[in-house]
Design a protein around this motif. Sequence first.
Motif, PDB file in Angstrom:
ATOM      1  N   THR A   1      -5.212   8.317  -4.253  1.00 31.82           N
ATOM      2  CA  THR A   1      -5.131   6.880  -3.965  1.00 31.82           C
ATOM      3  C   THR A   1      -5.926   6.487  -2.722  1.00 31.82           C
ATOM      4  O   THR A   1      -5.951   5.321  -2.355  1.00 31.82           O
ATOM      5  CB  THR A   1      -3.664   6.463  -3.751  1.00 31.82           C
TER       6      THR A   1
ATOM      7  N   ALA B   1      -9.706  -6.802   1.509  1.00 26.92           N
ATOM      8  CA  ALA B   1      -8.737  -7.712   2.139  1.00 26.92           C
ATOM      9  C   ALA B   1      -9.137  -8.083   3.560  1.00 26.92           C
ATOM     10  O   ALA B   1      -8.870  -9.201   4.021  1.00 26.92           O
ATOM     11  CB  ALA B   1      -7.350  -7.068   2.134  1.00 26.92           C
TER      12      ALA B   1
ATOM     13  N   ASP C   1       0.827  -1.199   0.000  1.00 26.41           N
ATOM     14  CA  ASP C   1       0.000   0.000   0.000  1.00 26.41           C
ATOM     15  C   ASP C   1       0.864   1.253   0.000  1.00 26.41           C
ATOM     16  O   ASP C   1       0.540   2.249  -0.658  1.00 26.41           O
ATOM     17  CB  ASP C   1      -0.910  -0.017   1.231  1.00 26.41           C
TER      18      ASP C   1
ATOM     19  N   ASN D   1     -10.868   0.826  -0.502  1.00 27.80           N
ATOM     20  CA  ASN D   1     -11.504  -0.334  -1.144  1.00 27.80           C
ATOM     21  C   ASN D   1     -10.641  -1.584  -1.009  1.00 27.80           C
ATOM     22  O   ASN D   1     -11.137  -2.671  -0.682  1.00 27.80           O
ATOM     23  CB  ASN D   1     -11.775  -0.035  -2.615  1.00 27.80           C
ATOM     24  N   THR D   2      -9.340  -1.435  -1.263  1.00 31.61           N
ATOM     25  CA  THR D   2      -8.440  -2.587  -1.162  1.00 31.61           C
ATOM     26  C   THR D   2      -8.389  -3.143   0.255  1.00 31.61           C
ATOM     27  O   THR D   2      -8.429  -4.357   0.462  1.00 31.61           O
ATOM     28  CB  THR D   2      -7.025  -2.183  -1.608  1.00 31.61           C
ATOM     29  N   SER D   3      -8.333  -2.248   1.224  1.00 38.78           N
ATOM     30  CA  SER D   3      -8.250  -2.689   2.618  1.00 38.78           C
ATOM     31  C   SER D   3      -9.528  -3.390   3.054  1.00 38.78           C
ATOM     32  O   SER D   3      -9.486  -4.426   3.728  1.00 38.78           O
ATOM     33  CB  SER D   3      -7.972  -1.489   3.529  1.00 38.78           C
TER      34      SER D   3
ATOM     35  N   ARG E   1      -8.850   4.127  -3.381  1.00 40.35           N
ATOM     36  CA  ARG E   1      -8.326   2.809  -3.741  1.00 40.35           C
ATOM     37  C   ARG E   1      -7.818   2.078  -2.502  1.00 40.35           C
ATOM     38  O   ARG E   1      -8.049   0.876  -2.337  1.00 40.35           O
ATOM     39  CB  ARG E   1      -7.189   2.972  -4.753  1.00 40.35           C
ATOM     40  N   SER E   2      -7.140   2.804  -1.610  1.00 42.52           N
ATOM     41  CA  SER E   2      -6.642   2.184  -0.385  1.00 42.52           C
ATOM     42  C   SER E   2      -7.786   1.689   0.486  1.00 42.52           C
ATOM     43  O   SER E   2      -7.716   0.601   1.072  1.00 42.52           O
ATOM     44  CB  SER E   2      -5.786   3.192   0.392  1.00 42.52           C
TER      45      SER E   2
END
Length: 394
Positions: free
Chosen positions: A252, A263, A218, A258-260, A255-256
Amino acid sequence: MAQSKGSVFHRLYVGTGAFDIIGKRKRWYILFGLILLVCTASILFKGFNAGIDFTGGTRVQLPAVSASGEIGNEAAKESFTKALGHEPTAVQTVGTGASATIQIRTETLDAAQVATLKAALNADLKPTGGVETISDSAVSASWGGAITTKALIALGVFFLAVAIFLALYFEWQMAVAALVAVVHDVVITAGIYSLVGFEVSPATVIGLLTILGFSLYDTVVVFDKVKENTRGILGLTRRTYGEAANLAVNQTLMRSINTSLIALLPVLGLLAIGVGLLGVGTLKDLALVQLTGMAIGALSSIYIATPVAVDLKMRDPRYRAQAARVKARRDNLARKASGEPATGGDIVVESTDDESLQAELRKEKALTAAAGVPSRTGKTAADTRRRPTGKKHR
């Protein structure tokens, strides 16, 4: 009011700078510094609940079901104390239903003590299957020590490799900032584990190593955007290095998030299954360290790594001078807007930044248009010679 909120969320989604993260970095330093202080104090004064793999001892396991119903942890603890004269280190139920078992962890017992304990457990609790279903295993502390040593070696190699990679791919300031964020993640994750009091097992050590990659991933994504936004910034006067980095973080940020979230969802499921359905065990140990580490890693890449990189970068006189030029340009524009004459010392070349930005935008549009234009076949010689003349061919 709703329109204002919608505007903020829209800017968050499109990444146009909804939050001044870099400008308010001191408050993030204080906040995460306090969390770091609490976690460090817990590690130093409370310590960890080391598992049997690290302390050594004897583990006794028996079914958690008897002919009269389920066997509770307190009943097993009382039977153990009555048989050996001291309390066990830990008594836990693992699993659910007919496959549930009770695990008793204690200091190392000799063969006579194990035999006495098994007979007492069988007589008091009457587990399904009798004394044959009560098993024991001796665990040496040397195995857990070897795992810890290898984990520390792997951690040192990881830090060294990360520092070299980031220094070559980005800059040394970003390499230092990334290492600060990773160390921050490790200490807080370990501190949370100490505060909660979960048993530290080899699965915990493995989980701690896995979160390092997520945290670094990240951070690299954010740094890559920072590098893109700050390319050639010393010759521009539109924004400072910190402002360009803040824009990169905002771009970003969604995006961070959503990704977190994506996950963390399976890790939350793993933690729920490990605790709610299967009881304590490897799944719980692995899930807690991953849940904590991934959440802290996502936050540190935004609130720790990038602000630290900006602070280190602004130590360079060139970037401080560029920030002064940005301020002078804005003051000059403000005076012009208010009708005040600009002084000679305030004259700043304003076209360089605008022209560079427009040139980049034109280049991007040209590349986008070229990518969408279908390929054309060349004209043949006959097509070239045949031109419209207005006359009818017979």
